[in-house]
Design an enzyme around this catalytic site. Sequence first.
Site, PDB file in Angstrom:
ATOM      1  N   LYS A  50       0.840  -1.205   0.000  1.00 22.74           N
ATOM      2  CA  LYS A  50       0.000   0.000   0.000  1.00 22.74           C
ATOM      3  C   LYS A  50       0.878   1.260   0.000  1.00 22.74           C
ATOM      4  O   LYS A  50       2.082   1.187   0.272  1.00 22.74           O
ATOM      5  CB  LYS A  50      -0.916  -0.023   1.227  1.00 22.74           C
ATOM      6  CG  LYS A  50      -0.171  -0.048   2.561  1.00 22.74           C
ATOM      7  CD  LYS A  50      -1.096  -0.400   3.717  1.00 22.74           C
ATOM      8  CE  LYS A  50      -0.345  -0.428   5.037  1.00 22.74           C
ATOM      9  NZ  LYS A  50      -1.204  -0.892   6.162  1.00 22.74           N
ATOM     10  N   ARG A 149     -10.955  -0.613  14.640  1.00 26.30           N
ATOM     11  CA  ARG A 149     -10.664   0.175  13.446  1.00 26.30           C
ATOM     12  C   ARG A 149     -11.493  -0.379  12.298  1.00 26.30           C
ATOM     13  O   ARG A 149     -12.550   0.136  11.987  1.00 26.30           O
ATOM     14  CB  ARG A 149      -9.156   0.135  13.161  1.00 26.30           C
ATOM     15  CG  ARG A 149      -8.726   1.118  12.105  1.00 26.30           C
ATOM     16  CD  ARG A 149      -7.230   1.122  11.887  1.00 26.30           C
ATOM     17  NE  ARG A 149      -6.724  -0.094  11.253  1.00 26.30           N
ATOM     18  CZ  ARG A 149      -5.487  -0.244  10.798  1.00 26.30           C
ATOM     19  NH1 ARG A 149      -4.612   0.739  10.926  1.00 26.30           N
ATOM     20  NH2 ARG A 149      -5.102  -1.370  10.238  1.00 26.30           N
ATOM     21  N   TYR A 271      15.288  29.674  10.206  1.00 29.06           N
ATOM     22  CA  TYR A 271      14.106  30.405  10.694  1.00 29.06           C
ATOM     23  C   TYR A 271      14.119  30.498  12.212  1.00 29.06           C
ATOM     24  O   TYR A 271      14.382  29.514  12.907  1.00 29.06           O
ATOM     25  CB  TYR A 271      12.831  29.701  10.258  1.00 29.06           C
ATOM     26  CG  TYR A 271      12.479  29.920   8.809  1.00 29.06           C
ATOM     27  CD1 TYR A 271      12.175  31.196   8.331  1.00 29.06           C
ATOM     28  CD2 TYR A 271      12.440  28.845   7.926  1.00 29.06           C
ATOM     29  CE1 TYR A 271      11.837  31.387   7.002  1.00 29.06           C
ATOM     30  CE2 TYR A 271      12.102  29.025   6.597  1.00 29.06           C
ATOM     31  CZ  TYR A 271      11.798  30.301   6.135  1.00 29.06           C
ATOM     32  OH  TYR A 271      11.471  30.484   4.830  1.00 29.06           O
ATOM     33  N   MET A 319      11.364  24.106   4.518  1.00 32.47           N
ATOM     34  CA  MET A 319      10.602  23.272   3.593  1.00 32.47           C
ATOM     35  C   MET A 319      11.519  22.555   2.599  1.00 32.47           C
ATOM     36  O   MET A 319      11.369  21.360   2.347  1.00 32.47           O
ATOM     37  CB  MET A 319       9.585  24.121   2.820  1.00 32.47           C
ATOM     38  CG  MET A 319       8.722  23.296   1.883  1.00 32.47           C
ATOM     39  SD  MET A 319       7.630  24.285   0.850  1.00 32.47           S
ATOM     40  CE  MET A 319       6.491  24.929   2.065  1.00 32.47           C
TER      41      MET A 319
HETATM   42  C1  LIG Z   1      -0.564  -1.876   6.843  1.00 32.66           C
HETATM   43  C2  LIG Z   1      -1.184  -3.164   7.190  1.00 32.66           C
HETATM   44  C3  LIG Z   1      -0.414  -4.329   7.165  1.00 32.66           C
HETATM   45  C4  LIG Z   1       1.089  -4.300   7.038  1.00 32.66           C
HETATM   46  O1  LIG Z   1       1.574  -3.786   8.237  1.00 32.66           O
HETATM   47  P1  LIG Z   1       3.141  -3.670   8.560  1.00 32.66           P
HETATM   48  O2  LIG Z   1       3.172  -3.290   9.982  1.00 32.66           O
HETATM   49  O3  LIG Z   1       3.652  -2.591   7.667  1.00 32.66           O
HETATM   50  O4  LIG Z   1       3.758  -4.969   8.285  1.00 32.66           O
HETATM   51  C5  LIG Z   1      -1.055  -5.544   7.362  1.00 32.66           C
HETATM   52  N1  LIG Z   1      -2.383  -5.598   7.588  1.00 32.66           N
HETATM   53  C6  LIG Z   1      -3.158  -4.476   7.660  1.00 32.66           C
HETATM   54  C7  LIG Z   1      -4.604  -4.606   7.918  1.00 32.66           C
HETATM   55  C8  LIG Z   1      -2.583  -3.226   7.466  1.00 32.66           C
HETATM   56  O5  LIG Z   1      -3.329  -2.127   7.548  1.00 32.66           O
END
Ligand SMILES: *Cc1c(COP(=O)(O)O)cnc(C)c1O
Length: 378
Positions: A50, A149, A271, A319
């Site tokens: 992802k 979640r 800054y 930045m």
């Molecule tokens: C992001 C995610 C993973 C992978 O998690 P890592 O900690 O990066 O290995 C697996 N399952 C779900 C549901 C996630 O949201």
Amino acid sequence: MSAALCFDGAEAWPAHRAGATLTIDLDAIAANHRLLAGLASGAGCAAVVKADAYGLGLERVGPALLKAGATEFFVAHLDEAIALRRVLPPSVTITAMHGALDGAEADCVHHDVRPVLNSRPQLANWRAEARRQGRTLPAVLQVDSGMSRFGMDTRDVAALADDPAAFDGIDVELVMSHLACADDPADPANAAQRTRFMQMRTKLPDAPASLAASSGIFLGPDYHFDVVRPGAALYGVAPNAAHPNPLRPVVRLDARVVQIREIGAGDGVGYGLTYRATAARRIGTIATGYADGFARHGAVASRVWFDGIELPVLGRISMDSMSIDLSAVPESRLSSTMSVELIGPHRSVDDVAAAGGTIGYEILTSLGRRYHRTYAAL
Ligand SMILES: *Cc1c(COP(=O)(O)O)cnc(C)c1O
């Protein structure tokens, strides 16, 4: 513009024009997948890609993981899955963890993406889609074992168990859940979630199970079930703080020093002039800043490296730039083509994260697009 074109555009910042070079080691990603698969006690080892493979480039990382032996891929959004489908063969399974949002079911089928069904409305919509298509559709079922979640809770699961038509037209290929505290092996929430997960499974269609992401793999065989879903560990992020990181580093970031100046006692830097020299100092400016993933407030604990010499970052990070103290570098080694290590053998992604008060995941996904990118061995 297609995702592939965006990607090529980003990669095409030529080295001689870019402020920094991001090197991504695809062989290290492949080696990490093999290591995790070996630890997973016979469970299948999927790959989570992802967020553009945690910022490292889905179109390059996906095929590299396929070559390493991954056959199951997970992304968050449907459009990430569609982008991945373009670069992987039909034989691999691509799962969208956010599932098909209401109205996107037909797109999911069309692009051969397996949705995670997180709620009863999502399940009902997928059932209706199966009816429309006149065939059985595959799905992953997520249950909420305690993180509040995503996924069906115990009441949802009880209602499904009472409804003989709940899974009509749906082939549940996997039941999954996600751990909230897996990075801390001592946290009792891990065992509590595992127990609840197993209880919930008994009320659902019999299917393979998946609970562990990267950190969960390191909780041991009790947590592996049938499929593990690592993401961060593939990219070299430490799975927990309790043990030395067994994974190979995957990224290196080298920034060019674009200006060098001498300042005297009392002169300020950056800054707010939050750094004030107490003696003469040599300052280097590098063209990487918070828009490139280096948190503005992280400057105090930040370091860069040059030829084995550790150099502090001074003042606030801007930045597009930050200032470093070059005083420890011998004059003969200074040049207009010199670069310093921001991430690399002396400074891991986890070190950078600690300096910014965050985790390696956020560093990788925040690196942005303003680098020369190269895929090569570290
Ligand atoms: C992001 C995610 C993973 C992978 O998690 P890592 O900690 O990066 O290995 C697996 N399952 C779900 C549901 C996630 O949201």
